[in-house]
Design an enzyme around this catalytic site. Structure first.
Site, short mmCIF file in Angstrom:
data_model
loop_
_atom_site.label_atom_id
_atom_site.label_comp_id
_atom_site.label_asym_id
_atom_site.label_seq_id
_atom_site.Cartn_x
_atom_site.Cartn_y
_atom_site.Cartn_z
N GLU A 107 9.46 -13.25 -1.83
CA GLU A 107 10.00 -12.02 -1.25
C GLU A 107 9.11 -11.58 -0.09
O GLU A 107 7.91 -11.88 -0.07
CB GLU A 107 10.04 -10.95 -2.37
CG GLU A 107 10.38 -9.54 -1.95
CD GLU A 107 11.78 -9.33 -1.41
OE1 GLU A 107 12.19 -10.11 -0.54
OE2 GLU A 107 12.44 -8.37 -1.84
N ASP A 108 9.72 -10.91 0.87
CA ASP A 108 8.94 -10.47 2.03
C ASP A 108 8.01 -9.31 1.69
O ASP A 108 6.82 -9.35 1.95
CB ASP A 108 9.87 -10.11 3.21
CG ASP A 108 10.98 -9.12 2.83
OD1 ASP A 108 11.04 -8.67 1.67
OD2 ASP A 108 11.80 -8.80 3.71
N ASP A 111 8.24 -2.77 -2.19
CA ASP A 111 8.00 -1.36 -1.87
C ASP A 111 8.11 -0.57 -3.18
O ASP A 111 7.16 -0.52 -3.96
CB ASP A 111 9.03 -0.94 -0.80
CG ASP A 111 8.86 0.47 -0.30
OD1 ASP A 111 7.81 1.07 -0.56
OD2 ASP A 111 9.78 0.98 0.37
P1 IMP Z 1 12.06 -2.14 -3.03
O1 IMP Z 1 13.18 -2.27 -4.02
O2 IMP Z 1 11.80 -0.72 -2.62
O3 IMP Z 1 10.80 -2.84 -3.44
O4 IMP Z 1 12.62 -2.77 -1.71
C1 IMP Z 1 12.28 -3.98 -1.26
C2 IMP Z 1 13.13 -4.30 -0.07
O5 IMP Z 1 13.19 -3.20 0.84
C3 IMP Z 1 12.48 -5.43 0.69
O6 IMP Z 1 13.02 -6.66 0.29
C4 IMP Z 1 12.83 -5.10 2.12
O7 IMP Z 1 14.06 -5.67 2.46
C5 IMP Z 1 12.98 -3.60 2.16
N1 IMP Z 1 11.75 -2.94 2.66
C6 IMP Z 1 10.86 -2.21 1.96
N2 IMP Z 1 9.85 -1.78 2.73
C7 IMP Z 1 10.09 -2.27 3.96
C8 IMP Z 1 9.38 -2.21 5.22
O8 IMP Z 1 8.30 -1.62 5.35
N3 IMP Z 1 9.96 -2.86 6.25
C9 IMP Z 1 11.14 -3.54 6.15
N4 IMP Z 1 11.81 -3.65 5.00
C10 IMP Z 1 11.30 -3.01 3.92
MG MG Z 2 14.21 -7.91 1.45
#
Ligand code: IMP
Ligand code: MG
Length: 185
Positions: A107-108, A111
């Site tokens: 995963e990139d 968050d």
């Molecule tokens: P989570 O469910 O909040 O962990 O979201 C993860 C997804 O949100 C990642 O796979 C990204 O696609 C997107 N995301 C979260 N933070 C960033 C950021 O700082 N830049 C770009 N995409 C983000």
């Molecule tokens: Mg993503």
């Protein structure tokens, strides 16, 4: 006179060189950890989460000197804004079977952690032999769970990042380094 930057609202955070060096380290650790487990008949299954993971995955797999296969899943939890919604939608499903396989999710960025938690539960229910995670960036401030991340490129407290696969409204994925986006400028 200096050439004006084409991206004036971006602040460099991780250079392409720093990313490349860290990805090599992660690849070597992954090779060491999996070496005894894998054969050509039983390769690692690397699952990239589209779209963001495509660049990190491309670099990481080239640093893992082991038998492996690659598949992609496409999930969406962001709707062209910087707030994560509570919903995870599967836009493209896997083509490989996960049951009985050693699986490494790539995963990139993590968050809130909701996207990855959803995927780990989804994959876990299919009975993999092992299930681990590699992420380029772990962003801590908004984390809502205590996911265990096996291989982490860099940790960061906060900020909205772009580049190295990460986008803002579908832009900036192609930038070779990671930058913080100064919103509103
Ligand atoms: P989570 O469910 O909040 O962990 O979201 C993860 C997804 O949100 C990642 O796979 C990204 O696609 C997107 N995301 C979260 N933070 C960033 C950021 O700082 N830049 C770009 N995409 C983000
Ligand atoms: Mg993503």
């Amino acid at each position: 006179m200096e050439t004006p930057s084409p991206h004036p609202s971006l602040i460099p955070v991780f250079s392409p060189e720093a990313l490349a060096a860290r990805v090599l380290e992660l690849g070597q650790r992954i090779r060491d950890d999996y070496q005894a487990l894998l054969t050509v008949e039983e390769p690692l299954l690397v699952i990239g989460i589209l779209n963001g993971a495509f660049i990190f995955l491309a670099d990481l797999v080239r640093a893992i000197d082991l038998p492996l296969e690659i598949d992609f899943i496409r999930l969406s939890s962001y709707q062209e804004e910087t707030q994560s919604s509570q919903h995870v939608v599967m836009l493209k499903s896997l083509e490989k079977e996960v049951g009985g396989r050693h699986v490494l999710v790539v995963e990139d960025i993590v968050d809130c952690g909701l996207t990855l938690a959803w995927l780990l539960e989804f994959l876990g229910s299919k009975g993999p032999k092992s299930l681990k995670v590699a992420v380029a960036i772990s962003k801590l401030e908004r984390r809502q769970n205590n996911l265990s991340l096996d291989y982490v490129g860099f940790e960061l407290e906060e900020g909205f990042l772009v580049g190295y696969g990460l986008d803002y409204a579908h832009m900036y994925r192609h930038l070779p380094g990671i930058h913080k986006l100064r919103l509103g400028s």
